[in-house]
Design a protein around this motif. Structure first.
Motif, mmCIF file in Angstrom:
data_model
loop_
_atom_site.group_PDB
_atom_site.id
_atom_site.type_symbol
_atom_site.label_atom_id
_atom_site.label_comp_id
_atom_site.label_asym_id
_atom_site.label_seq_id
_atom_site.Cartn_x
_atom_site.Cartn_y
_atom_site.Cartn_z
ATOM 1 N N LYS A 85 -11.334 -2.696 -6.628
ATOM 2 C CA LYS A 85 -10.487 -1.778 -7.386
ATOM 3 C C LYS A 85 -11.030 -0.349 -7.380
ATOM 4 C CE LYS A 85 -11.103 -1.670 -11.913
ATOM 5 N NZ LYS A 85 -11.446 -0.290 -12.308
ATOM 6 N N ASP A 86 -12.325 -0.195 -7.652
ATOM 7 C CA ASP A 86 -12.882 1.149 -7.796
ATOM 8 C C ASP A 86 -12.773 1.959 -6.512
ATOM 9 O OD1 ASP A 86 -13.526 0.576 -10.389
ATOM 10 O OD2 ASP A 86 -15.643 0.194 -10.014
ATOM 11 N N PHE A 127 4.543 -6.244 5.442
ATOM 12 C CA PHE A 127 3.728 -5.109 5.015
ATOM 13 C C PHE A 127 2.401 -5.592 4.429
ATOM 14 C CE2 PHE A 127 7.032 -5.825 1.697
ATOM 15 C CZ PHE A 127 6.227 -6.311 0.673
ATOM 16 N N VAL A 128 1.435 -4.660 4.324
ATOM 17 C CA VAL A 128 0.115 -4.969 3.775
ATOM 18 C C VAL A 128 0.171 -4.836 2.254
ATOM 19 C CG1 VAL A 128 -2.325 -4.317 3.753
ATOM 20 C CG2 VAL A 128 -0.990 -4.112 5.866
ATOM 21 N N THR A 129 -0.196 -5.887 1.553
ATOM 22 C CA THR A 129 -0.082 -5.854 0.103
ATOM 23 C C THR A 129 -1.265 -5.153 -0.546
ATOM 24 O OG1 THR A 129 -1.209 -7.959 -0.297
ATOM 25 C CG2 THR A 129 1.165 -8.045 0.152
ATOM 26 N N LEU A 130 -1.003 -4.627 -1.718
ATOM 27 C CA LEU A 130 -2.038 -4.003 -2.526
ATOM 28 C C LEU A 130 -3.109 -5.032 -2.885
ATOM 29 C CD1 LEU A 130 -1.338 -1.666 -5.533
ATOM 30 C CD2 LEU A 130 -2.952 -3.538 -5.767
ATOM 31 N N MET A 134 0.806 -1.213 0.000
ATOM 32 C CA MET A 134 0.000 0.000 0.000
ATOM 33 C C MET A 134 0.842 1.268 0.000
ATOM 34 S SD MET A 134 -3.136 -0.519 -0.530
ATOM 35 C CE MET A 134 -3.991 0.973 0.011
ATOM 36 N N GLY A 135 2.112 1.140 0.290
ATOM 37 C CA GLY A 135 3.002 2.285 0.157
ATOM 38 C C GLY A 135 3.196 2.690 -1.294
ATOM 39 N N HIS A 136 2.965 1.743 -2.223
ATOM 40 C CA HIS A 136 3.098 2.045 -3.644
ATOM 41 C C HIS A 136 1.776 2.472 -4.271
ATOM 42 C CE1 HIS A 136 6.152 -1.415 -3.131
ATOM 43 N NE2 HIS A 136 6.839 -0.297 -3.139
ATOM 44 N N CYS A 137 0.671 2.169 -3.603
ATOM 45 C CA CYS A 137 -0.649 2.257 -4.226
ATOM 46 C C CYS A 137 -1.023 3.669 -4.658
ATOM 47 C CB CYS A 137 -1.695 1.705 -3.261
ATOM 48 S SG CYS A 137 -3.375 1.766 -3.909
ATOM 49 N N ARG A 138 -0.815 4.631 -3.780
ATOM 50 C CA ARG A 138 -1.287 5.984 -4.076
ATOM 51 C C ARG A 138 -0.567 6.568 -5.278
ATOM 52 N NH1 ARG A 138 -1.607 10.926 0.366
ATOM 53 N NH2 ARG A 138 -3.161 12.188 -0.720
ATOM 54 N N GLY A 139 0.750 6.415 -5.330
ATOM 55 C CA GLY A 139 1.506 6.910 -6.478
ATOM 56 C C GLY A 139 1.125 6.202 -7.762
ATOM 57 N N ALA A 140 0.814 4.902 -7.660
ATOM 58 C CA ALA A 140 0.393 4.140 -8.836
ATOM 59 C C ALA A 140 -0.896 4.698 -9.411
ATOM 60 C CB ALA A 140 0.215 2.665 -8.462
ATOM 61 N N VAL A 141 -1.866 4.975 -8.543
ATOM 62 C CA VAL A 141 -3.158 5.484 -9.002
ATOM 63 C C VAL A 141 -3.022 6.909 -9.529
ATOM 64 C CG1 VAL A 141 -5.481 6.140 -8.266
ATOM 65 C CG2 VAL A 141 -4.500 3.966 -7.510
ATOM 66 N N VAL A 142 -2.292 7.748 -8.814
ATOM 67 C CA VAL A 142 -2.100 9.138 -9.258
ATOM 68 C C VAL A 142 -1.430 9.160 -10.629
ATOM 69 C CG1 VAL A 142 -0.849 11.282 -8.805
ATOM 70 C CG2 VAL A 142 -2.076 10.147 -6.951
ATOM 71 N N GLY A 143 -0.377 8.372 -10.804
ATOM 72 C CA GLY A 143 0.332 8.340 -12.081
ATOM 73 C C GLY A 143 -0.536 7.841 -13.214
ATOM 74 N N ILE A 157 4.608 -8.076 -9.788
ATOM 75 C CA ILE A 157 4.274 -6.650 -9.733
ATOM 76 C C ILE A 157 3.256 -6.299 -10.806
ATOM 77 C CG2 ILE A 157 5.235 -4.362 -10.251
ATOM 78 C CD1 ILE A 157 7.778 -5.314 -8.699
ATOM 79 N N LYS A 158 3.471 -6.801 -12.026
ATOM 80 C CA LYS A 158 2.534 -6.525 -13.117
ATOM 81 C C LYS A 158 1.148 -7.083 -12.803
ATOM 82 C CE LYS A 158 6.136 -6.406 -16.679
ATOM 83 N NZ LYS A 158 6.730 -7.088 -17.856
ATOM 84 N N ALA A 159 1.117 -8.271 -12.213
ATOM 85 C CA ALA A 159 -0.172 -8.876 -11.852
ATOM 86 C C ALA A 159 -0.866 -8.067 -10.758
ATOM 87 C CB ALA A 159 0.045 -10.319 -11.400
ATOM 88 N N ASP A 160 -0.087 -7.598 -9.781
ATOM 89 C CA ASP A 160 -0.665 -6.772 -8.712
ATOM 90 C C ASP A 160 -1.228 -5.471 -9.276
ATOM 91 O OD1 ASP A 160 -0.042 -8.636 -6.796
ATOM 92 O OD2 ASP A 160 1.718 -7.585 -6.021
#
Length: 580
Positions: free
Chosen positions: A422-423, A410-413, A142-151, A249-252
């Motif tokens: 997802k939404d 850590f908590v995974t996406l 979840m540390g990656h999630c926000r940047g992934a969605v914003v990008g 990573i691609k699957a996540d």
């Protein structure tokens, strides 16, 4: 896209034509107009549209702002559908429009459909948006999630605004962390061969996600490397493990609907000699020199020895100090490798955007300096922005949230998407500015209330679709011919809808996709507000049983508001649900 013109674009054209007329008459000299804006006034009571043209052009024209406003008002008053032009304060112009223009905008929304709001503003310029770029050492968390969605939302927004977009992921596969990954995979490899490895040694990656990697290595190589020296298997295991992590990573990311166009390898970048090419280019332009860094503050002199290193002249471009691009052992610093990577990206793009975690704030100045140096030799440097994204705090029941997880620490996406969908994840990540702190509260994000933006917006669309189905069942269909029956309360919805094209351009220009989420919340609120009128005043319902024409007009209005919500949600990568 058809050539149908939105009201926003039409009035931007009218203001431009009025300025052309003043210029042709000699009232106004030729001036750049990039700062001229046409937008709704902050207070709707002041009118339907406002322009700052007189304010921003008066000084460079050497004119009194109010005098220029009066001349401009005379020209704009000639435009069909303008019922009044009023000068406010020192020179702002407020325009009032005939209701027929707003009704016509409803037809424009219907005509353009999915393309309503699409813009040619980007003029086909290529923008490289780099986002996520997590180390390939484990699953997305979840540390990656926000940047992934914003990008990802930014990339969609830029495409909708007329840019060509390269969605890129930078794979940091040349550092020490991937050697640690290889050693961790070797432990799981020996475990798969039947060895009792006990607890994973400290300093290695403990997550269960490496168990299948170890099993695959055991199936491929048998016990060939079980007792072998590290030098015999490290590179091989590193290659296999990084490939497996990238697949994971691609699957996540796919669970969030995120797919990159390009995965660029740091190892391949270095093997291709890109850092050397970047250094040579910078030396040729006197932007790298051999020198010594100042002693670190707070260190005793006997703890530090001066070393001559290749230094990039970062201070020429606003940085605090010049930066080394190599270490004392001759290997590239992280900055040196990153500099070369941006050099490579800039070869294929007209502008660059990086989405980084806020913990990288300290390196922004130096990489901006590097891009300015590498792309500005022949004139203006290529536009480059770094968007910093704050971490997300997971909450449940008012407490920080923990769950059992495959990661080890850590908590995974994937876990979170499985829990709420997802939404919910995507929309929630865009409900605050990325630089603001965010709590992701598992209780609130699934709550059916106005306080949950994703529910509120999706419910507005579902409510519209339900109303249209009900209308059809009762023999009522949307009617463009009847929209003259729409009054001020209905047209208030149209006026808000008509802001979407302007908002798309502004959000794309500012690189701020969260503006779309904010707008959708406001539009949903207006829709729900109008709906609630019908609870107390039956004559204000979308379907008025005794009036087929009025029902047809309001169903047409509802249909176009639904179209706007779908268009906005599509930019955010969120589904517009049919029912809830």
């Amino acid at each position: 896209m058809t050539e149908t013109t939105t009201l926003h674009a039409a009035f931007a054209g009218h203001v431009n034509a009025a300025l052309d007329a003043l210029q042709a008459a000699g009232t106004l000299p030729p001036l750049p107009r990039t700062a001229v804006a046409v937008e709704p006034p902050r207070d709707p009571a002041h009118g339907d549209l406002a322009t700052n043209a007189a304010m921003v052009l008066a000084k460079p024209a050497g004119m009194n702002p109010r005098a220029l406003a009066e001349a401009l008002a005379a020209e704009l008053g000639k435009v069909a559908g303008v019922t009044a032009v009023e000068i406010a304060g020192p020179g702002f112009l407020n325009l009032r429009l005939d209701a027929s223009l707003w009704r016509e905008e409803l037809r424009t929304i219907a005509a353009l459909g999915d393309d309503y709001g699409r813009s040619a503003m980007g003029a086909g310029q290529t923008v490289n948006v780099e986002y996520v770029s997590a180390n390939p050492t484990g699953p997305m968390h979840m540390g990656h999630c926000r940047g992934a969605v914003v990008g990802d939302a930014l990339a969609s927004l830029l495409e909708f605004a007329g840019h060509k977009v390269i969605r890129e992921y930078y794979v940091n596969d040349a550092g020490g962390q991937v050697d640690v990954l290889a050693r961790s995979a070797h432990v799981r490899y020996r475990e798969a061969l039947g060895e009792n490895v006990g607890d994973v040694p400290e300093g290695l990656y403990p997550g269960d996600y490496l168990v299948p990697v170890g099993q695959a290595l055991a199936a491929e190589f048998g016990d060939r490397y079980a007792k072998a020296a590290e030098s015999e298997w490290l590179v091989l295991f590193r290659t296999r493990a990084v490939a497996a992590m990238l697949d994971m990573i691609k699957a996540d990311l796919a669970l969030l609907g995120i797919h990159h166009d390009l995965f660029s390898s740091e190892a391949e970048l270095q093997a291709a000699g890109k850092p050397e090419q970047a250094e040579a280019w910078l030396r040729a332009h006197d932007l790298v020199y051999d020198g010594q860094l100042e002693a670190p503050k707070g260190k005793a002199l006997d703890d530090w020895e001066p070393v001559e290193l290749p230094l990039f002249r970062s201070t020429r471009f606003g940085d605090d100090q010049d930066r080394p691009i190599k270490k004392s052992d001759g290997s590239w610093t992280y900055f040196g490798a990153d500099l070369a990577y941006h050099f490579q990206k800039a070869e294929k793009a007209d502008a660059l955007v990086d989405i980084w975690g806020a913990d990288h704030a300290g390196t922004v100045k130096r990489i901006k300096a590097a891009v300015a140096a590498l792309t500005g030799a022949e004139g203006s440097p290529k536009p480059f922005e770094v968007k910093l994204v704050q971490m997300v705090q997971l909450m449940k029941g008012g407490e920080p949230f923990k769950m059992s997880k495959r990661s080890g620490n850590f908590v995974t996406l994937a876990d979170v998407v499985e829990m709420v969908g997802k939404d919910v994840v995507r929309f929630t990540m865009l409900t605050r500015k990325p630089e603001a702190q965010m709590d992701f509260d598992f209780d609130k994000v699934v709550e059916a209330s106005k306080d949950n933006p994703v529910f509120y917006v999706q419910y507005a669309h579902a409510r519209i679709r339900s109303t249209l189905r009900k209308g059809a069942a009762e023999g009522f269909t949307p009617s463009a011919e009847a929209i003259d029956l729409l009054g001020e309360e209905e047209l208030a919805l149209v006026k808000l809808a008509a802001q979407f094209p302007r908002l798309v351009e502004a959000a794309a220009q500012a690189r701020e996709p969260h503006r779309i989420a904010f707008y959708l919340y406001d539009l949903a609120g207006a829709l729900h507000g109008y709906w609630n009128l019908g609870n107390d005043r039956p004559e204000k319902r979308f379907i008025v049983a005794q009036d087929a024409h009025l029902s047809g007009a309001r169903l047409y209005l509802a249909s176009q508001i639904g179209q706007l919500i779908r268009n906005g949600l599509a930019l955010l990568g969120v589904e517009a649900v049919e029912e809830m």
